[in-house]
Design an enzyme around this catalytic site. Sequence first.
Site, mmCIF file in Angstrom:
data_model
loop_
_atom_site.group_PDB
_atom_site.id
_atom_site.type_symbol
_atom_site.label_atom_id
_atom_site.label_comp_id
_atom_site.label_asym_id
_atom_site.label_seq_id
_atom_site.Cartn_x
_atom_site.Cartn_y
_atom_site.Cartn_z
ATOM 1 N N HIS A 124 5.705 -9.936 -1.927
ATOM 2 C CA HIS A 124 4.395 -9.945 -2.603
ATOM 3 C C HIS A 124 4.196 -11.302 -3.268
ATOM 4 O O HIS A 124 4.970 -11.658 -4.160
ATOM 5 C CB HIS A 124 4.333 -8.825 -3.641
ATOM 6 C CG HIS A 124 4.455 -7.462 -3.026
ATOM 7 N ND1 HIS A 124 5.672 -6.929 -2.656
ATOM 8 C CD2 HIS A 124 3.512 -6.549 -2.666
ATOM 9 C CE1 HIS A 124 5.471 -5.734 -2.112
ATOM 10 N NE2 HIS A 124 4.171 -5.477 -2.106
ATOM 11 N N HIS A 177 -6.796 -1.447 -2.405
ATOM 12 C CA HIS A 177 -5.437 -0.907 -2.403
ATOM 13 C C HIS A 177 -5.393 0.601 -2.631
ATOM 14 O O HIS A 177 -4.511 1.134 -3.309
ATOM 15 C CB HIS A 177 -4.574 -1.626 -3.462
ATOM 16 C CG HIS A 177 -3.138 -1.759 -3.062
ATOM 17 N ND1 HIS A 177 -2.172 -0.865 -3.430
ATOM 18 C CD2 HIS A 177 -2.498 -2.677 -2.299
ATOM 19 C CE1 HIS A 177 -1.005 -1.243 -2.926
ATOM 20 N NE2 HIS A 177 -1.176 -2.337 -2.233
ATOM 21 N N ASP A 211 2.089 -9.464 0.617
ATOM 22 C CA ASP A 211 1.012 -8.510 0.346
ATOM 23 C C ASP A 211 0.377 -8.735 -1.032
ATOM 24 O O ASP A 211 0.995 -9.319 -1.925
ATOM 25 C CB ASP A 211 1.561 -7.075 0.358
ATOM 26 C CG ASP A 211 1.891 -6.605 1.772
ATOM 27 O OD1 ASP A 211 1.898 -7.439 2.690
ATOM 28 O OD2 ASP A 211 2.150 -5.401 1.926
ATOM 29 N N ASP A 212 -0.819 -8.203 -1.162
ATOM 30 C CA ASP A 212 -1.526 -8.023 -2.442
ATOM 31 C C ASP A 212 -2.150 -9.290 -3.035
ATOM 32 O O ASP A 212 -2.722 -9.249 -4.111
ATOM 33 C CB ASP A 212 -0.625 -7.376 -3.515
ATOM 34 C CG ASP A 212 -0.166 -5.978 -3.135
ATOM 35 O OD1 ASP A 212 -0.567 -5.506 -2.053
ATOM 36 O OD2 ASP A 212 0.596 -5.372 -3.896
HETATM 37 ZN ZN ZN Z 1 0.126 -3.672 -1.276
#
Ligand code: ZN
Length: 472
Positions: free
Chosen positions: A434, A347, A292-293
């Site tokens: 992440h 986000h 993620d991210d």
């Molecule tokens: Zn996230």
Amino acid sequence: MKAIHKIYGMLAVLVFVLIGLIIGSVMSEKPTNHELQATEDVAQSYYPGIQIATEVEEKTHYHSAVHYPVFKGDQLNETMTAFVEREKGRYLEEVADNEALLAERGWQASFYLTFDIHPVEDKLYSIVFSTESYVMGANGRQTSKVFMVDLANDNFVTADDVIQVNEKTRDVVYTILKNYFDTSTDYKDMFFDDLLQEWIESTDFTNLYLSANAITFKFNKYEVTAGAAGSPEVAIPLKDVRTLLTEEWLTRLKIDDPTEENAETDDAPVGEKEEDDQQTSVHNKKVALTFDDGPHPENTLKALQLLAKYDMKATFFMLGSRIDFYPDLVQEVFNQGHEIGNHTWNHKQLTKISDADIKEEIDSVNQRLEGIIGESATVFRPPYGATNNHVESFLTVPSVLWTIDTLDWKTKDKEAILAEVKENLKPGAIILMHDIHATTIDALELVLPYLEEQGYQSVEVSKVLEMKQGSL
Ligand code: ZN
């Protein structure tokens, strides 16, 4: 024979630009100027004799990310670095010309130079560069440049080594290309015959490159089509152009039998996913690594290299704001056959914002993705895992949470991350990580061999969802 062609085709469809281990990393920061940040890496590529240099620069008014190949031979390197410097110089000039305006508007210009490697035969490769730069406004400049490199002799192969450049060739090539554009569903409405006629009369075919079983003509944006068509690539199977080839290359490429079945070209549409041939053998032990991210200019690339090394696939739930910043990375993740998920633009916690904002957070990412890879995300993950029926009603793709939270962002400890995976691993597991943290990549270096040892295969999260649905 057929199988070999298939393998070459797959090799070239996957863009093996940035595979291998990072062998050197230098971070330099001028203490007198906090504005300037520059990183330089040299990584081993998948192909022997080709390394990949990466230079990333981050300044208040501009960003640049440059990737180029480094060979053993000086002659190849000199030409390659001269090309890179010329391209970047042109961009920096443009930035300098507009510096006052960029500062006034608080804009940041960006420059991406990257390349694909297409293997032709042992020690012979085509290197295809693409440059994208955005200085003022949305309409950037996109160009491409082709080099065919002969590593054994430290020299370049030119178009006129490969094809006989004469009037007859021009006629044949024109006919083939016109036919291609006229019948292509992607290009027929955006193709200009008069531009192609102009091009064929004057070209020295420097946009041509070889791959294992095709000759490809690569056009710049606006060269023969409308801007919306981007930069078309036309791949013609070698067997269809054998009459154009020089004697030397007919022999060298071993295309002496026109009846042989070798029509598979390497140029399936960019990003076309190949079938997962191993599906049956590892059916029960599939899991999904998810990141993620990101994307992140260094850590995502390292994750890609590791995943390629272990032949595993993952899903990257990306943020729109970062996609916007690193479109070349997004393309790279996609080209390597991983799944791209939507993790919203900014986000935000979707359960706490207005309907209009929820829609905007989701749709803007898909629009941006369509502009880069030609399709929108196939899965969605809500930030913080915060979702409800109302949020879900805005989605057209599955919303995916996780079954193993590695807490990588919190512990920043590779052993702790591995321990979370070990403790909770089972078929169908969805592992949350992440790709913006360096420690997560360190952990991936442990997690991937662990999965392999245990007989697990990481696949796209969609495949794990399918598997779960199938077993209900
Ligand atoms: Zn996230």
